[in-house]
Design a protein around this motif. Structure first.
Motif, PDB file in Angstrom:
ATOM      1  N   TRP A  84       0.831  -1.209   0.000  1.00  0.00           N
ATOM      2  CA  TRP A  84       0.000   0.000   0.000  1.00  0.00           C
ATOM      3  C   TRP A  84       0.866   1.260   0.000  1.00  0.00           C
ATOM      4  N   ALA A  85       1.868   1.311   0.877  1.00  0.00           N
ATOM      5  CA  ALA A  85       2.736   2.489   0.963  1.00  0.00           C
ATOM      6  C   ALA A  85       3.470   2.714  -0.357  1.00  0.00           C
ATOM      7  N   ALA A  86       3.923   1.616  -0.992  1.00  0.00           N
ATOM      8  CA  ALA A  86       4.617   1.747  -2.277  1.00  0.00           C
ATOM      9  C   ALA A  86       3.682   2.267  -3.352  1.00  0.00           C
ATOM     10  N   ASN A  87       2.462   1.763  -3.388  1.00  0.00           N
ATOM     11  CA  ASN A  87       1.507   2.205  -4.404  1.00  0.00           C
ATOM     12  C   ASN A  87       1.100   3.659  -4.205  1.00  0.00           C
ATOM     13  N   ALA A  93       7.761   5.230   4.444  1.00  0.00           N
ATOM     14  CA  ALA A  93       6.830   4.253   5.025  1.00  0.00           C
ATOM     15  C   ALA A  93       7.021   2.889   4.373  1.00  0.00           C
ATOM     16  N   THR A  94       7.242   2.892   3.053  1.00  0.00           N
ATOM     17  CA  THR A  94       7.504   1.626   2.350  1.00  0.00           C
ATOM     18  C   THR A  94       8.732   0.939   2.932  1.00  0.00           C
ATOM     19  N   GLY A  95       9.796   1.714   3.134  1.00  0.00           N
ATOM     20  CA  GLY A  95      11.025   1.152   3.689  1.00  0.00           C
ATOM     21  C   GLY A  95      10.835   0.579   5.080  1.00  0.00           C
ATOM     22  N   ILE A  96      10.086   1.293   5.915  1.00  0.00           N
ATOM     23  CA  ILE A  96       9.843   0.816   7.285  1.00  0.00           C
ATOM     24  C   ILE A  96       9.068  -0.488   7.261  1.00  0.00           C
ATOM     25  N   PHE A  97       8.021  -0.547   6.428  1.00  0.00           N
ATOM     26  CA  PHE A  97       7.217  -1.771   6.371  1.00  0.00           C
ATOM     27  C   PHE A  97       7.990  -2.927   5.740  1.00  0.00           C
ATOM     28  N   ILE A  98       8.868  -2.639   4.782  1.00  0.00           N
ATOM     29  CA  ILE A  98       9.716  -3.702   4.233  1.00  0.00           C
ATOM     30  C   ILE A  98      10.625  -4.259   5.333  1.00  0.00           C
ATOM     31  N   LEU A 115      10.186  -4.707  -4.583  1.00  0.00           N
ATOM     32  CA  LEU A 115       9.373  -3.504  -4.374  1.00  0.00           C
ATOM     33  C   LEU A 115      10.246  -2.256  -4.420  1.00  0.00           C
ATOM     34  N   GLY A 116      11.391  -2.313  -3.755  1.00  0.00           N
ATOM     35  CA  GLY A 116      12.323  -1.192  -3.797  1.00  0.00           C
ATOM     36  C   GLY A 116      12.832  -0.938  -5.203  1.00  0.00           C
ATOM     37  N   LEU A 117      13.164  -2.011  -5.935  1.00  0.00           N
ATOM     38  CA  LEU A 117      13.651  -1.860  -7.305  1.00  0.00           C
ATOM     39  C   LEU A 117      12.595  -1.250  -8.211  1.00  0.00           C
ATOM     40  N   ALA A 118      11.331  -1.643  -8.004  1.00  0.00           N
ATOM     41  CA  ALA A 118      10.243  -1.094  -8.825  1.00  0.00           C
ATOM     42  C   ALA A 118      10.138   0.415  -8.632  1.00  0.00           C
ATOM     43  N   LEU A 226       4.853   0.077 -12.407  1.00  0.00           N
ATOM     44  CA  LEU A 226       5.680  -1.054 -12.002  1.00  0.00           C
ATOM     45  C   LEU A 226       5.243  -1.636 -10.669  1.00  0.00           C
ATOM     46  N   VAL A 227       4.797  -0.776  -9.744  1.00  0.00           N
ATOM     47  CA  VAL A 227       4.316  -1.270  -8.452  1.00  0.00           C
ATOM     48  C   VAL A 227       3.037  -2.083  -8.658  1.00  0.00           C
ATOM     49  N   GLY A 228       2.167  -1.610  -9.554  1.00  0.00           N
ATOM     50  CA  GLY A 228       0.943  -2.363  -9.863  1.00  0.00           C
ATOM     51  C   GLY A 228       1.256  -3.736 -10.410  1.00  0.00           C
TER      52      GLY A 228
END
Length: 438
Positions: A84-87, A93-98, A115-118, A226-228
């Motif tokens: 969700w954070a990535a999208n 937030a994406t990094g923390i949840f990863i 996810l990070g690469l995308a 890419l995230v999708g």
């Protein structure tokens, strides 16, 4: 992560059962809320997003997982939060949840990396400059991967300090590194399990869901998102990651297997509904009333078939999960309480099922499998016994152990119906150390 969370709650005086059950229910509810927001984030209608959230709560496998500890709910929560954070392009937030996802379940590391690469590739492809890497891209990489490296690195250092390896003992005991990079037998076992043991994917409904899933992947992959694309193939990535780590083709499709896969069911639901919406848009463009009616009937039939499969599966799982609890109580817990009450305080006990017996036994306990002691990983039981010379051994009944003359049976507990234990009878043996040493 679940150990830390349990410790925090238990610090306030609650017991382990209360802490595990209620945290699991809490995270299950949070999982449902986050999957709702993820559905909104990928442009689903609010009503359909609510359907995804409700199925997350009502799918029989998920609903029983929510009262069975945090393995499913915490894993699903951290993964969906990262998606969700990535999208939403909330990079920190994406990094923390990863990071939280990686220290919850190691198999999810592949999702975190991709996810990070995308996110990085998306930014890179949109810029006009010819630089190798820009300052903004470096900062973005630190936001996405920094928390994961900090948390994962801390976890690795902790593991190394206690067992000499960067991963916890469980990876070296349970994971099979000889499965190769593509194990068809394992993949087929997972496929078979989903089609036999889940209401959402069971039988004919499973093929309908798979077709809609493909349509949903197309919908999420539009506009070069890419995230999708990554969200649409997340279940495939998890199944692949599991298939090259755990030997599943000779394992029963029960709690031991489902705990690694149940959290994918809400994601599959979201993708299937996204696919239905994409197809519905195409049908609307044709302006054919008969096609609209056909789609309405398809939706009603899918929901009805799901309910038809969910009801008996709920009854089956209620029986199985209750017997799982009863098995542990009437055998492992009972043996632990016996050890605590009858054996000398300085007695050393060797066991192959160290959880409840170690907790309730309150004695120095040697884990013969190595989950609690890295020295024992891959070592034969008899070699460990000769090295450590325990006073007693608790083992599930096996003809091999009956032939060992250095063991004398002192007590046994029998499961009325075994659904989860390594054997139906757990036997406490006293060890003749003189005979063992020879």
């Amino acid at each position: 992560l679940w150990v830390i969370l349990l410790a925090i709650v238990m610090k306030f005086g609650t017991g382990p059962v209360f802490a595990a059950k209620y945290l699991s229910i809490l995270f299950g509810a949070a999982f449902s809320i986050l999957i709702y927001h993820l559905a909104i984030s990928v442009k689903l209608h609010r009503g359909l997003a609510m359907v995804v959230a409700m199925i997350t709560l009502l799918e029989p496998n998920m609903s029983y997982a929510m009262v069975s500890g945090m393995e499913v709910t915490l894993t699903g929560l951290t993964m969906v939060a990262a998606l969700w954070a990535a999208n939403e392009r909330r990079y920190l937030a994406t990094g923390i949840f990863i990071g939280l996802m990686v220290i919850t379940r190691g198999e999810l590391a592949l999702i975190g990396i991709l996810l990070g690469l995308a996110l990085l590739l998306e930014v890179y492809l949109k810029r006009d400059s010819m630089e190798l890497i820009t300052k903004d891209e470096v900062l973005l990489g630190l936001k996405v991967y920094g928390p994961a490296l900090l948390l994962g690195g801390s976890w690795a250092i902790y593991n190394f300090s206690i067992n000499g390896h960067p991963l916890p003992n469980t990876y070296y005991v349970k994971h099979y590194y000889g499965l190769g990079y593509f194990n068809l037998e394992n993949l087929l076992a997972i496929w078979k399990g989903f089609f036999q043991e889940t209401a959402l994917m069971g039988g004919l409904l499973g093929f309908v869901i798979l077709i809609l899933w493909v349509m949903g992947a197309i919908a999420l992959s539009r506009k070069k998102n890419l995230v999708g694309i990554l969200i649409s193939i997340t279940p495939l990535i998890i199944v692949y990651s599991l298939s090259i780590n755990l030997k599943l083709y000779d394992a029963p499709w029960n709690f031991f297997t489902r705990r690694y896969l149940d959290f994918l069911l809400p994601i599959i639901t979201l993708l299937a509904i996204a696919g239905f919406c994409w197809l519905w848009e195409k049908v609307q463009m044709l302006k054919r009333k008969e096609l609209r009616l056909l789609f309405v009937l398809l939706l009603a039939g899918t929901i009805g078939f799901y309910a038809f499969q969910a009801a008996p599966l709920s009854i089956k799982l209620a029986d199985e999960y209750s017997w799982n609890c009863r098995n542990i109580a009437e055998v492992d817990v009972a043996m632990g309480q016996l050890i605590n009450e009858l054996l000398p305080e300085d007695a050393v006990i060797a066991v192959t099922d160290a959880g409840a017996m170690r907790y309730f036994g309150n004695r120095i306990t040697i884990d013969l499998l190595g989950l609690n002691d890295h020295r024992n990983i891959g070592i034969r039981i008899e070699d460990i016994l000769q090295r450590d010379m325990p006073d007693y051994v608790a083992l599930f009944q096996n003809p091999l152990f009956d032939e060992w003359e250095f063991l004398t049976e002192t007590w046994r507990f029998t499961a009325e119906r075994n659904t989860i234990l390594g054997g139906r009878e757990l036997i406490l043996y006293q060890v003749d150390k003189a005979a063992l040493s020879q």
